[in-house]
Write a protein that holds these residues in place. Structure first.
Motif, PDB file in Angstrom:
ATOM      1  N   THR A 249      24.029  77.251  79.402  1.00 45.80           N
ATOM      2  CA  THR A 249      24.059  75.860  79.832  1.00 45.80           C
ATOM      3  C   THR A 249      25.282  75.601  80.717  1.00 45.80           C
ATOM      4  O   THR A 249      26.355  76.134  80.452  1.00 45.80           O
ATOM      5  CB  THR A 249      24.086  74.902  78.615  1.00 45.80           C
TER       6      THR A 249
ATOM      7  N   PHE B  27      15.688  66.671  74.779  1.00 47.86           N
ATOM      8  CA  PHE B  27      16.980  67.185  75.220  1.00 47.86           C
ATOM      9  C   PHE B  27      17.979  67.143  74.063  1.00 47.86           C
ATOM     10  O   PHE B  27      18.787  68.071  73.885  1.00 47.86           O
ATOM     11  CB  PHE B  27      17.460  66.325  76.402  1.00 47.86           C
TER      12      PHE B  27
ATOM     13  N   GLN C 134      29.462  66.801  76.856  1.00 49.20           N
ATOM     14  CA  GLN C 134      28.145  66.396  77.359  1.00 49.20           C
ATOM     15  C   GLN C 134      27.048  66.763  76.365  1.00 49.20           C
ATOM     16  O   GLN C 134      26.125  65.983  76.118  1.00 49.20           O
ATOM     17  CB  GLN C 134      27.882  67.067  78.712  1.00 49.20           C
ATOM     18  N   LEU C 135      27.169  67.989  75.794  1.00 46.57           N
ATOM     19  CA  LEU C 135      26.163  68.414  74.821  1.00 46.57           C
ATOM     20  C   LEU C 135      26.194  67.513  73.587  1.00 46.57           C
ATOM     21  O   LEU C 135      25.141  67.149  73.045  1.00 46.57           O
ATOM     22  CB  LEU C 135      26.409  69.872  74.401  1.00 46.57           C
TER      23      LEU C 135
ATOM     24  N   GLY D 186      17.414  70.110  71.788  1.00 50.56           N
ATOM     25  CA  GLY D 186      17.872  71.325  72.449  1.00 50.56           C
ATOM     26  C   GLY D 186      19.391  71.394  72.494  1.00 50.56           C
ATOM     27  O   GLY D 186      19.982  72.448  72.240  1.00 50.56           O
ATOM     28  N   ALA D 187      20.030  70.257  72.782  1.00 51.35           N
ATOM     29  CA  ALA D 187      21.492  70.229  72.881  1.00 51.35           C
ATOM     30  C   ALA D 187      22.124  70.491  71.516  1.00 51.35           C
ATOM     31  O   ALA D 187      23.126  71.206  71.407  1.00 51.35           O
ATOM     32  CB  ALA D 187      21.955  68.888  73.433  1.00 51.35           C
TER      33      ALA D 187
ATOM     34  N   ARG E 100      20.870  72.275  69.162  1.00 46.03           N
ATOM     35  CA  ARG E 100      20.720  73.701  68.872  1.00 46.03           C
ATOM     36  C   ARG E 100      21.761  74.514  69.646  1.00 46.03           C
ATOM     37  O   ARG E 100      22.367  75.441  69.112  1.00 46.03           O
ATOM     38  CB  ARG E 100      19.300  74.156  69.215  1.00 46.03           C
ATOM     39  N   THR E 101      21.971  74.135  70.909  1.00 44.30           N
ATOM     40  CA  THR E 101      22.965  74.850  71.704  1.00 44.30           C
ATOM     41  C   THR E 101      24.365  74.699  71.094  1.00 44.30           C
ATOM     42  O   THR E 101      25.134  75.657  71.051  1.00 44.30           O
ATOM     43  CB  THR E 101      22.956  74.341  73.156  1.00 44.30           C
TER      44      THR E 101
ATOM     45  N   LEU F 284      26.528  72.694  80.936  1.00 48.46           N
ATOM     46  CA  LEU F 284      27.174  71.490  80.392  1.00 48.46           C
ATOM     47  C   LEU F 284      28.349  71.852  79.500  1.00 48.46           C
ATOM     48  O   LEU F 284      28.375  72.902  78.872  1.00 48.46           O
ATOM     49  CB  LEU F 284      26.153  70.677  79.586  1.00 48.46           C
TER      50      LEU F 284
ATOM     51  N   VAL G 266      22.533  59.710  75.385  1.00 48.50           N
ATOM     52  CA  VAL G 266      22.372  59.899  76.824  1.00 48.50           C
ATOM     53  C   VAL G 266      21.105  59.161  77.290  1.00 48.50           C
ATOM     54  O   VAL G 266      20.042  59.317  76.689  1.00 48.50           O
ATOM     55  CB  VAL G 266      22.264  61.403  77.158  1.00 48.50           C
TER      56      VAL G 266
END
Lengths: 391, 319
Positions: free
Chosen positions: B230, B264, B236-237, B267-268, B270-271, B232, B245
């Motif tokens: 990513t 999103f 931001q995540l 997903g964020a 999880r990241t 980002l 967001v």
């Protein structure tokens, strides 16, 4: 999907695939179901699936014990089986309003083997066996022992359930088999090794047709001694003498467990994920269970990806391309991630369609990929709900 | 130019993509003119499946891929029965004895039950391939990659010394084990552990590293497979994961923008979890390699793409 409407989102997990639905609630609601066995290759979520089904059944009023093999530490802790002690313990904080209960235990392979030895021989013989070097290796390292002991433990739990009414449902998580066949073969493999020709050959050839095989045997024995050393052969001989009385019992119980597994009170669930490798292994399991006339209910497909955003990957990427990087970084990332997700869904759907085309009669239930690890009762409950849910 | 290591051993928890990484690593090592062998020992036929070639059987070392760089990758599936027969043949000229043993069920017995013998036979076969000489070349293979047993068993599998200690104090199997152990501990052998950035594989990676340390076998890299790269930053995540967001993608309805934002957010989140696990792995003090998740599934192109990422991030070549 690839030829579909470009504006269409991903299908619900069960759309487009004409496979029968595996109804978990019907299985756990059927009082005749007394054993549920979850099998599948490593890393597909077998333990989580077993625990989620056990919890759901318990909260639906069944008296359940779940036998886990190697749970993730935090899942084990939330089930109250942090220790490997072979004893089923009540799982705290479950909802018992429907009259059910849940016990959990973690298999202690060597402990189970030791118990069998102690229970089926005289104290002196048991002592001799437990101290034997060869037994120590066999009970802790032999590749089939874990599978065999899982079955032995299942047999014990079943007898206890029948005798005392402690439980009316046993959920079994199987060891991560190296190949699809290990789980069914290991008990047979181990018992045939234990009462097999070879071990008998190591005993003095005093009776039966073995006396006639003297010459061939001495050659074989010499080679084995050369490779393994005389010490292990002696250990094995001692072991075989002490163990002889148990041989029949082992085979007998393996046969009984096999019959129990093939009865109408048992059912197999094959666990997989929508990846090529896992589905290939699952296909082996399904076919093998069929060949053995084992009662198979269907498949649990874990970690199926879904999306509620009806935008095709092509469109998402083309919008992202037109955006200016500096001012719309989050939008671009969100669109690219969505495009990747849609691609993944396409790949998974294709794999599942291929599987369903080859085995159209195998019922399935699908569990969508969860954003976090399953480590506590509430997330297990959520998995249970997803398992039971048709969409 | 020679590779820095000539024997790469790849382990990892089941489901982490150990076989895919083994195949890709073999491709990465197979630069122009090189010959690299990739072996499997668990009877799963994962290598032939991965490269989409017919099943590998017996002592058949078959070419399974030609890399874009012009190297050759060969595949071998080792099973203990064949390895024992080969062993008997080369050390005792006993190919007939192997057949007799088979008839008595002794091979089954010896390889299944005698503790460690199975592992010595399997690693012994790989050892033979690593050291094999052929005419006009220093070695038959420039490098050998072993798709090894999973993390739970890897230390035990490689600790062939300990494995035979209980059964052979002297004799050929003992000296064989000694030679294998010397090569395993040498500077040209290295173990890599493949993991996903999920809790259980990371825990198993930590445990495997701890279990391998006493064996004195070098650990190369921890390979973080299927990660989501990513651009980002963490802030931001975190904002995205918290659902704070507001996306304004032109051409999408407000509803579509909201749906995209909640997707999103998942997903964020999880990241972010993946990044925490990456931080945990950093504590091991080992080189970390990241392989991006391929959303299109694994085919030959994907294997070569992973190989490229391995080449870029690992120092595969001798200095």
């Amino acid at each position: 999907m690839t030829n579909g409407d470009p504006a269409k989102g991903s299908p619900a997990p069960h759309a487009n695939l004409a496979v029968p639905f595996l109804d978990i609630d019907k299985i756990i609601g059927d009082r005749d179901t007394k054993i549920i066995i979850c099998c599948g290759s490593g890393g597909v979520g077998k333990t989580t699936t077993s625990a989620a089904i056990a919890l759901r059944a318990a909260e639906a009023g069944r008296k359940v014990v779940v036998l886990t093999i190697d749970p993730a530490r935090r899942l084990a802790q939330s089930l109250g089986v942090g220790e490997l002690d072979n004893t089923p313990r009540p799982v705290p904080k479950i909802d018992t309003a429907a009259g059910g209960s849940l016990d959990a235990m973690m298999l202690d392979m060597k402990g189970t083997f030791d118990d069998v030895v102690v229970a089926h021989s005289t104290p002196e013989k048991a002592e001799a066996i437990l101290q034997n070097q060869f037994y120590l290796a066999l009970s802790s390292e032999f590749s089939g022992t874990q599978e065999y002991m899982a079955m032995e433990k299942l047999g014990q739990l079943h007898s206890e359930a029948e005798a005392h009414g402690t439980w009316d449902l046993i959920v079994v998580d199987t060891p991560p088999a190296r190949s699809a066949l290990d789980f069914l073969d290991a008990p047979e493999h181990l018992s045939s090794l234990l009462d097999g020709r070879f071990l008998r050959l190591l005993l003095p050839p005093t009776r039966g047709p073995f006396r006639l095989m003297g010459a061939g045997f001495s050659m074989v024995s010499a080679v084995i001694t050369k490779i393994l050393g005389a010490q292990i052969i002696n250990d094995v001989k001692t072991f075989v003498r002490a163990f002889e009385a148990l041989f029949g019992g082992f085979r007998q119980r393996a046969t009984t467990t096999f019959q129990l597994l093939s009865s109408r009170h048992s059912t197999f669930l094959v666990v997989a994920t929508p990846q090529h490798d896992a589905l290939r292994e699952a296909a082996f399991f399904v076919d093998r269970l069929g060949e053995e006339n084992m009662p198979i209910s269907g498949m649990v497909i874990n970690r199926v990806h879904t999306s509620t955003v009806a935008i095709s990957p092509e469109r998402a990427l083309s919008i992202a391309e037109d955006l200016v990087d500096g001012s719309a970084a989050l939008e671009i990332e969100a669109l690219q991630r969505h495009a990747n997700l849609m691609r993944l869904i396409e790949t998974e759907t294709r794999q599942l369609q291929r599987f369903a085309a080859a085995r159209p009669s195998v019922a399935q239930t699908r569990v969508q990929a969860l954003p976090t690890d399953v480590t506590d009762l509430s997330s297990l409950r959520r998995v249970g709900a997803l398992l039971a849910d048709k969409d | 130019m020679t590779p820095r290591h000539t024997w790469h051993i790849v382990s990892g928890k089941g489901g982490t993509g150990k076989t895919t990484i083994s195949g890709a690593l073999a491709c990465a090592l197979a630069t122009s003119g090189r010959r690299v062998l990739v072996c499997e020992v668990e009877g799963r036929q994962g290598i032939s499946e991965l490269f989409d070639v017919p099943t590998l059987t017996g002592a058949d070392e078959r070419r399974i891929s030609r890399t874009p760089a012009g190297g050759m990758v060969y595949g071998l599936a080792i099973n203990p029965e064949d390895a024992l027969n080969e062993y008997l043949d080369s050390f005792y000229h006993l190919s007939l004895a192997g057949k007799a043993l088979d008839r008595f069920g002794a091979i089954d017995f010896a390889t299944s039950i005698a503790p460690g013998l199975r592992d010595v036979l399997l690693t012994g076969k790989v050892y033979e391939a690593v050291r094999r000489k052929i005419k006009n070349r220093p070695n038959a293979y420039d490098a050998v990659v072993l798709d090894a047993p999973p993390t739970g068993r890897i230390a035990q599998f490689l600790n062939v010394h300990a494995a035979v200690a209980g059964l052979a104090k002297v004799g050929p199997i003992r000296s064989q084990a000694d030679s294998i152990m010397r090569l395993l501990r040498s500077a040209t052998t290295v173990v890599h552990i493949v993991t996903l950035l999920e809790d259980m594989p990371v825990t198993e990676t930590e445990e495997a590293v701890a279990a391998l340390r006493p064996t004195q076998i070098r650990i190369g890299s921890v390979i973080e497979n299927m990660v989501t790269p990513t651009p980002l930053d963490r802030g931001q995540l975190q904002a995205a994961a918290a659902g704070s967001v507001v996306l304004k993608v032109p051409g999408l309805t407000i509803k579509q923008n909201q749906a995209l934002a909640s997707e999103f957010a998942i997903g964020a989140a999880r990241t972010l979890q993946e990044q925490q696990r990456h931080d945990r792995l950093t504590a091991l003090g080992l080189p970390l390699v990241q392989i991006a998740f391929d959303h299109g599934g694994v085919d030959e192109g994907a294997i070569f793409a992973i190989a490229e990422q391995l080449t870029d991030q690992m120092s595969l070549e001798a200095p």
